[in-house]
Design a protein around this motif. Structure first.
Motif, mmCIF file in Angstrom:
data_model
loop_
_atom_site.group_PDB
_atom_site.id
_atom_site.type_symbol
_atom_site.label_atom_id
_atom_site.label_comp_id
_atom_site.label_asym_id
_atom_site.label_seq_id
_atom_site.Cartn_x
_atom_site.Cartn_y
_atom_site.Cartn_z
ATOM 1 N N ILE A 167 -19.582 57.637 33.728
ATOM 2 C CA ILE A 167 -18.437 57.316 32.864
ATOM 3 C C ILE A 167 -17.154 57.296 33.675
ATOM 4 O O ILE A 167 -16.325 56.386 33.535
ATOM 5 C CB ILE A 167 -18.350 58.318 31.691
ATOM 6 C CG1 ILE A 167 -19.533 58.112 30.734
ATOM 7 C CG2 ILE A 167 -17.026 58.184 30.946
ATOM 8 C CD1 ILE A 167 -19.658 59.172 29.665
ATOM 9 N N LEU A 168 -16.984 58.298 34.534
ATOM 10 C CA LEU A 168 -15.790 58.355 35.376
ATOM 11 C C LEU A 168 -15.731 57.146 36.311
ATOM 12 O O LEU A 168 -14.662 56.545 36.491
ATOM 13 C CB LEU A 168 -15.764 59.651 36.183
ATOM 14 C CG LEU A 168 -14.561 59.859 37.088
ATOM 15 C CD1 LEU A 168 -13.289 59.946 36.253
ATOM 16 C CD2 LEU A 168 -14.739 61.112 37.920
ATOM 17 N N ALA A 169 -16.860 56.764 36.904
ATOM 18 C CA ALA A 169 -16.887 55.597 37.787
ATOM 19 C C ALA A 169 -16.534 54.326 37.009
ATOM 20 O O ALA A 169 -15.778 53.478 37.517
ATOM 21 C CB ALA A 169 -18.266 55.463 38.428
ATOM 22 N N PHE A 170 -17.030 54.184 35.793
ATOM 23 C CA PHE A 170 -16.708 53.010 34.974
ATOM 24 C C PHE A 170 -15.212 52.955 34.674
ATOM 25 O O PHE A 170 -14.587 51.893 34.773
ATOM 26 C CB PHE A 170 -17.510 53.058 33.661
ATOM 27 C CG PHE A 170 -17.181 51.959 32.727
ATOM 28 C CD1 PHE A 170 -17.632 50.663 32.956
ATOM 29 C CD2 PHE A 170 -16.402 52.194 31.601
ATOM 30 C CE1 PHE A 170 -17.315 49.647 32.078
ATOM 31 C CE2 PHE A 170 -16.082 51.181 30.724
ATOM 32 C CZ PHE A 170 -16.537 49.902 30.961
ATOM 33 N N VAL A 171 -14.623 54.105 34.324
ATOM 34 C CA VAL A 171 -13.190 54.149 34.031
ATOM 35 C C VAL A 171 -12.380 53.808 35.284
ATOM 36 O O VAL A 171 -11.416 53.029 35.224
ATOM 37 C CB VAL A 171 -12.789 55.533 33.459
ATOM 38 C CG1 VAL A 171 -11.274 55.690 33.403
ATOM 39 C CG2 VAL A 171 -13.404 55.742 32.088
ATOM 40 N N MET A 172 -12.766 54.364 36.439
ATOM 41 C CA MET A 172 -12.037 54.100 37.674
ATOM 42 C C MET A 172 -12.120 52.620 38.061
ATOM 43 O O MET A 172 -11.116 52.010 38.464
ATOM 44 C CB MET A 172 -12.572 54.982 38.804
ATOM 45 C CG MET A 172 -12.180 56.436 38.654
ATOM 46 S SD MET A 172 -12.861 57.485 39.929
ATOM 47 C CE MET A 172 -12.231 56.737 41.403
ATOM 48 N N ALA A 212 -7.922 46.407 36.874
ATOM 49 C CA ALA A 212 -6.704 45.948 36.206
ATOM 50 C C ALA A 212 -5.514 45.984 37.160
ATOM 51 O O ALA A 212 -4.676 45.061 37.161
ATOM 52 C CB ALA A 212 -6.428 46.818 34.984
ATOM 53 N N ILE A 213 -5.432 47.021 37.979
ATOM 54 C CA ILE A 213 -4.316 47.121 38.939
ATOM 55 C C ILE A 213 -4.390 45.979 39.952
ATOM 56 O O ILE A 213 -3.382 45.309 40.220
ATOM 57 C CB ILE A 213 -4.328 48.497 39.635
ATOM 58 C CG1 ILE A 213 -3.949 49.589 38.642
ATOM 59 C CG2 ILE A 213 -3.384 48.506 40.833
ATOM 60 C CD1 ILE A 213 -4.094 51.008 39.188
ATOM 61 N N TYR A 214 -5.575 45.751 40.525
ATOM 62 C CA TYR A 214 -5.705 44.673 41.503
ATOM 63 C C TYR A 214 -5.500 43.304 40.848
ATOM 64 O O TYR A 214 -4.962 42.386 41.472
ATOM 65 C CB TYR A 214 -7.065 44.727 42.214
ATOM 66 C CG TYR A 214 -7.156 45.840 43.219
ATOM 67 C CD1 TYR A 214 -6.201 45.979 44.214
ATOM 68 C CD2 TYR A 214 -8.191 46.770 43.173
ATOM 69 C CE1 TYR A 214 -6.268 47.011 45.135
ATOM 70 C CE2 TYR A 214 -8.281 47.800 44.087
ATOM 71 C CZ TYR A 214 -7.315 47.919 45.065
ATOM 72 O OH TYR A 214 -7.382 48.929 45.976
ATOM 73 N N ASP A 242 -2.745 40.577 42.017
ATOM 74 C CA ASP A 242 -3.094 39.181 42.315
ATOM 75 C C ASP A 242 -2.196 38.208 41.511
ATOM 76 O O ASP A 242 -1.772 37.185 42.023
ATOM 77 C CB ASP A 242 -4.565 38.895 41.973
ATOM 78 C CG ASP A 242 -5.515 39.534 42.974
ATOM 79 O OD1 ASP A 242 -5.074 39.861 44.093
ATOM 80 O OD2 ASP A 242 -6.717 39.709 42.620
ATOM 81 N N SER A 243 -1.909 38.579 40.266
ATOM 82 C CA SER A 243 -1.058 37.695 39.465
ATOM 83 C C SER A 243 0.381 37.746 39.975
ATOM 84 O O SER A 243 1.073 36.725 39.935
ATOM 85 C CB SER A 243 -1.119 38.062 37.981
ATOM 86 O OG SER A 243 -0.572 39.343 37.764
ATOM 87 N N ILE A 244 0.834 38.880 40.466
ATOM 88 C CA ILE A 244 2.172 38.965 41.051
ATOM 89 C C ILE A 244 2.241 38.165 42.342
ATOM 90 O O ILE A 244 3.201 37.428 42.594
ATOM 91 C CB ILE A 244 2.585 40.439 41.283
ATOM 92 C CG1 ILE A 244 2.771 41.163 39.960
ATOM 93 C CG2 ILE A 244 3.839 40.543 42.143
ATOM 94 C CD1 ILE A 244 3.001 42.661 40.094
ATOM 95 N N ALA A 245 1.184 38.291 43.156
ATOM 96 C CA ALA A 245 1.150 37.544 44.424
ATOM 97 C C ALA A 245 1.073 36.039 44.164
ATOM 98 O O ALA A 245 1.584 35.233 44.944
ATOM 99 C CB ALA A 245 -0.034 38.003 45.258
ATOM 100 N N GLY A 246 0.453 35.616 43.100
ATOM 101 C CA GLY A 246 0.327 34.197 42.777
ATOM 102 C C GLY A 246 1.631 33.604 42.251
ATOM 103 O O GLY A 246 1.812 32.394 42.251
#
Length: 133
Positions: free
Chosen positions: A110-115, A121-123, A127-131
């Motif tokens: 569960i912790l791995a899924f959340v991480m 979402a952060i990456y 990517d959208s900021i870099a684009g």
């Protein structure tokens, strides 16, 4: 343990059984006492009556039989209750030793899924900021 306390306090065995049956906490066994109490009231041995109950261990009825034959039913009931309580504690500890690793693995997944979800979402936002440039 309740039956032992009641019987050693001087309460006759049939009323003790009627009170103790409510402390079992198992409806299936409680319903079977509808046959045991009249059986014991008719003058039969408690051990023979408890032999009719599906769900009690053979150790219980054999110990009660010994207590009836030796005339020390109250002491035998107390000793048996302590032994069965110890057996139950050991069974619970054994079960928990199997459940703990499984729970740790599930919590880790569960912790791995959340991480992964959070980092994804952060990456994705990076990517959208870099684009945009």
């Amino acid at each position: 343990r309740t039956l032992s306390s009641l019987y050693s306090a001087g309460i006759p065995i049939v009323p003790s059984l009627q009170i103790a049956r409510k402390t079992v906490g198992n409806d299936y066994i409680d319903q079977q006492f509808d046959n045991v109490i009249p059986f014991v009231r008719a003058g039969n041995n408690l051990s023979e009556g408890l032999d009719m109950v599906d769900g009690f261990t053979r150790k219980l009825t054999d110990s009660i039989r010994v207590g009836e034959e030796t005339g020390s039913l109250d002491n035998m009931l107390m000793t048996t209750s302590e032994a069965l309580e110890y057996d139950a504690d050991m069974a619970i500890n054994k079960m928990m030793s199997y459940v703990e690793p499984i729970m740790l693995i599930i919590m880790g997944l569960i912790l791995a899924f959340v991480m992964v979800s959070v980092f994804g979402a952060i990456y994705g936002s990076y990517d959208s900021i870099a684009g945009m440039e």
